[in-house]
Design an enzyme around this catalytic site. Structure first.
Site, PDB file in Angstrom:
ATOM      1  N   GLY A  66      42.080  39.809  33.325  1.00  0.00           N
ATOM      2  CA  GLY A  66      42.256  41.111  32.698  1.00  0.00           C
ATOM      3  C   GLY A  66      43.470  41.104  31.805  1.00  0.00           C
ATOM      4  N   HIS A 123      49.018  49.408  33.433  1.00  0.00           N
ATOM      5  CA  HIS A 123      49.747  48.919  32.255  1.00  0.00           C
ATOM      6  C   HIS A 123      49.776  49.968  31.147  1.00  0.00           C
ATOM      7  CE1 HIS A 123      51.056  44.785  32.803  1.00  0.00           C
ATOM      8  NE2 HIS A 123      49.877  44.378  33.220  1.00  0.00           N
ATOM      9  N   GLN A 159      50.377  44.481  26.783  1.00  0.00           N
ATOM     10  CA  GLN A 159      50.810  43.110  27.091  1.00  0.00           C
ATOM     11  C   GLN A 159      50.823  42.218  25.854  1.00  0.00           C
ATOM     12  OE1 GLN A 159      47.986  42.676  30.647  1.00  0.00           O
ATOM     13  NE2 GLN A 159      49.793  41.503  31.257  1.00  0.00           N
ATOM     14  N   CYS A 181      51.340  39.310  37.663  1.00  0.00           N
ATOM     15  CA  CYS A 181      51.087  39.859  36.329  1.00  0.00           C
ATOM     16  C   CYS A 181      51.544  38.861  35.288  1.00  0.00           C
ATOM     17  CB  CYS A 181      51.852  41.168  36.169  1.00  0.00           C
ATOM     18  SG  CYS A 181      51.684  41.884  34.531  1.00  0.00           S
ATOM     19  N   LEU A 182      50.719  38.658  34.260  1.00  0.00           N
ATOM     20  CA  LEU A 182      51.060  37.730  33.177  1.00  0.00           C
ATOM     21  C   LEU A 182      52.364  38.129  32.481  1.00  0.00           C
ATOM     22  CD1 LEU A 182      47.480  37.526  31.676  1.00  0.00           C
ATOM     23  CD2 LEU A 182      48.690  35.620  32.747  1.00  0.00           C
ATOM     24  N   HIS A 208      45.103  47.676  37.968  1.00  0.00           N
ATOM     25  CA  HIS A 208      46.258  46.967  37.402  1.00  0.00           C
ATOM     26  C   HIS A 208      46.355  47.197  35.894  1.00  0.00           C
ATOM     27  CE1 HIS A 208      49.023  43.327  37.322  1.00  0.00           C
ATOM     28  NE2 HIS A 208      48.677  43.418  36.048  1.00  0.00           N
ATOM     29  N   GLU A 209      45.226  47.054  35.199  1.00  0.00           N
ATOM     30  CA  GLU A 209      45.261  47.179  33.726  1.00  0.00           C
ATOM     31  C   GLU A 209      45.490  48.622  33.302  1.00  0.00           C
ATOM     32  OE1 GLU A 209      45.728  44.486  32.498  1.00  0.00           O
ATOM     33  OE2 GLU A 209      44.707  43.100  33.832  1.00  0.00           O
TER      34      GLU A 209
HETATM   35 NI    NI Z   1      49.507  42.609  34.317  1.00  0.00          NI
END
Ligand code: NI
Length: 165
Positions: A47, A136, A52, A90-91, A132-133
């Site tokens: 995702g 964000h 991001q 998380c990236l 999660h997304e």
């Molecule tokens: Ni994330």
């Protein structure tokens, strides 16, 4: 299509801002979606949210293993139920994972890349990724859900298999 650089804390203030609603779905939004999908695939993620990649708009993409990618514009959770304990990363916060609680299932409504209304029901991993997304888009990161320091782990402490999303 272009692979976009993924922004990290603390360098990217946009990760802490509430992203703007997309009012007009046009070629630039479709291009953003295409770029987000290839970026997510490049890093092996499941995702990605527009903030991001430095774009403060309410757009997310996700791709469950063995499935086609999905994009949701202006996503909103309209129903959540149950609870699951997950170890999540998380990236945009590389190197750490936290034990947190997510809903076991969610229903999300929004628009697809053509602007059509869509409704997505998900459980398990997909419900986790959707929460999660969408977090964000509201400037919220998983670390905000970690209740205590002993539930936050560096990647070296873990056996692997956790995902950064
Ligand atoms: Ni994330």
């Amino acid at each position: 299509m272009a692979i976009l650089p993924i922004r990290h804390l603390p360098d990217e203030p946009g990760l802490r801002r509430k992203a703007k609603k997309v009012s007009r779905i046009d070629g630039s939004i479709q291009r953003l979606i295409d770029d987000m999908v290839v970026t997510m695939q490049e890093v092996g993620g499941v995702g990605l949210a527009a903030p991001q990649v430095g774009v403060s708009l309410r757009v997310i993409v996700l791709q469950m293993p063995e499935e086609e990618p999905i994009a949701i514009i202006n996503p909103a959770i309209v129903r959540r139920s149950g609870e699951q304990e997950v170890t999540e990363g998380c990236l945009s916060v590389p190197g750490y994972f936290g034990e947190i609680a997510r809903s076991e299932s969610v229903t999300v409504k929004g628009q697809d890349r053509q602007g059509r209304a869509i409704r997505v029901k998900a459980t398990g991993l997909m419900a986790e990724v959707l929460e999660h997304e969408i977090d964000h888009l509201n400037g919220v990161l998983y670390v905000d859900h970690v209740e205590s320091v002993d539930k936050l782990h560096s990647v070296e402490e873990l056996e692997g298999g956790q995902m950064e999303i």
